[in-house]
Design a protein around this motif. Sequence first.
Motif, PDB file in Angstrom:
ATOM      1  N   GLU A 118      -5.775   6.614   5.374  1.00  5.02           N
ATOM      2  CA  GLU A 118      -5.709   5.167   5.606  1.00  5.02           C
ATOM      3  C   GLU A 118      -5.487   4.848   7.081  1.00  5.02           C
ATOM      4  O   GLU A 118      -5.911   3.798   7.563  1.00  5.02           O
ATOM      5  CB  GLU A 118      -4.616   4.521   4.758  1.00  5.02           C
ATOM      6  N   VAL A 135      -6.360  -6.300  -3.155  1.00  7.71           N
ATOM      7  CA  VAL A 135      -6.979  -5.307  -4.023  1.00  7.71           C
ATOM      8  C   VAL A 135      -6.280  -5.272  -5.367  1.00  7.71           C
ATOM      9  O   VAL A 135      -5.050  -5.321  -5.445  1.00  7.71           O
ATOM     10  CB  VAL A 135      -6.912  -3.924  -3.330  1.00  7.71           C
ATOM     11  N   VAL A 179      -8.824   6.449  -6.829  1.00  7.55           N
ATOM     12  CA  VAL A 179      -8.356   7.481  -5.906  1.00  7.55           C
ATOM     13  C   VAL A 179      -9.177   8.746  -6.144  1.00  7.55           C
ATOM     14  O   VAL A 179      -9.353   9.161  -7.289  1.00  7.55           O
ATOM     15  CB  VAL A 179      -6.863   7.796  -6.137  1.00  7.55           C
ATOM     16  N   VAL A 221      -8.105   0.245  -7.876  1.00  8.74           N
ATOM     17  CA  VAL A 221      -8.038   1.321  -6.903  1.00  8.74           C
ATOM     18  C   VAL A 221      -8.527   2.603  -7.578  1.00  8.74           C
ATOM     19  O   VAL A 221      -7.957   3.022  -8.579  1.00  8.74           O
ATOM     20  CB  VAL A 221      -6.596   1.529  -6.396  1.00  8.74           C
ATOM     21  N   LYS A 281       0.822  -1.210   0.000  1.00  5.67           N
ATOM     22  CA  LYS A 281       0.000   0.000   0.000  1.00  5.67           C
ATOM     23  C   LYS A 281       0.860   1.267   0.000  1.00  5.67           C
ATOM     24  O   LYS A 281       0.570   2.218  -0.729  1.00  5.67           O
ATOM     25  CB  LYS A 281      -0.924  -0.011   1.218  1.00  5.67           C
ATOM     26  N   PRO A 319      -9.293   4.875  -1.927  1.00  8.68           N
ATOM     27  CA  PRO A 319      -8.585   5.855  -1.112  1.00  8.68           C
ATOM     28  C   PRO A 319      -8.993   7.275  -1.520  1.00  8.68           C
ATOM     29  O   PRO A 319      -9.169   7.561  -2.705  1.00  8.68           O
ATOM     30  CB  PRO A 319      -7.115   5.584  -1.399  1.00  8.68           C
ATOM     31  N   GLY A 334     -10.124  -0.094   1.703  1.00  8.18           N
ATOM     32  CA  GLY A 334     -10.347  -1.324   0.935  1.00  8.18           C
ATOM     33  C   GLY A 334     -11.775  -1.790   1.191  1.00  8.18           C
ATOM     34  O   GLY A 334     -12.102  -2.235   2.290  1.00  8.18           O
ATOM     35  N   PHE A 367      -4.457  -4.734   1.237  1.00  5.02           N
ATOM     36  CA  PHE A 367      -4.903  -3.365   1.479  1.00  5.02           C
ATOM     37  C   PHE A 367      -5.664  -3.260   2.790  1.00  5.02           C
ATOM     38  O   PHE A 367      -6.331  -2.285   3.052  1.00  5.02           O
ATOM     39  CB  PHE A 367      -5.790  -2.911   0.310  1.00  5.02           C
ATOM     40  N   ALA A 394     -10.507  -0.828  -3.823  1.00  3.39           N
ATOM     41  CA  ALA A 394     -10.229   0.158  -2.776  1.00  3.39           C
ATOM     42  C   ALA A 394     -10.561   1.548  -3.304  1.00  3.39           C
ATOM     43  O   ALA A 394     -10.430   1.822  -4.501  1.00  3.39           O
ATOM     44  CB  ALA A 394      -8.768   0.097  -2.343  1.00  3.39           C
TER      45      ALA A 394
END
Length: 149
Positions: A52, A97, A102, A100, A21, A66, A58, A89, A64
């Motif tokens: 996090e 994961v 973001v 992802v 991660k 984030p 996750g 994750f 996930a």
Amino acid sequence: MDIADLLTPDRIVLDVRARDKAQLMSEIGRTFRRLVPALRPEAVETALLAREQLGSTGLGAGFALPHARLEGLQSYLGLLVRLARPIDFDAIDAKPVRLVFVLLIPASAEASHVAALAAISRRFRDRERVARLVKAETSGLAYGILTEN
């Protein structure tokens, strides 16, 4: 809020290699810097890692989300990262994961980010869509899969 408001085809990065991660967050910071030169990679990485620490983003099933607030950001910025190999994750289902998404949020945004997070997570609950994203050969194709109704 529509996912197309948060993402552009150039903010989709496929088959990123990260061993964990922390390395992924560092790579995300550098990727945003290439795409949005005004963003400092360290600020992105620090904000995401701080979030996090509050609890893993996750969400399960290999996905996930984030997200973090950033000072000076004028609008929401999304980035889709597909990992070459899944990583741990600390997801709620304890599964690694692979996808992802973001989301960088302007510090001045109030609770409107909740709608953005909901719009994103809805897209990733569709197992067929997720399977197609994992197999997409180009970022343009992945963008089409993610933004189609």
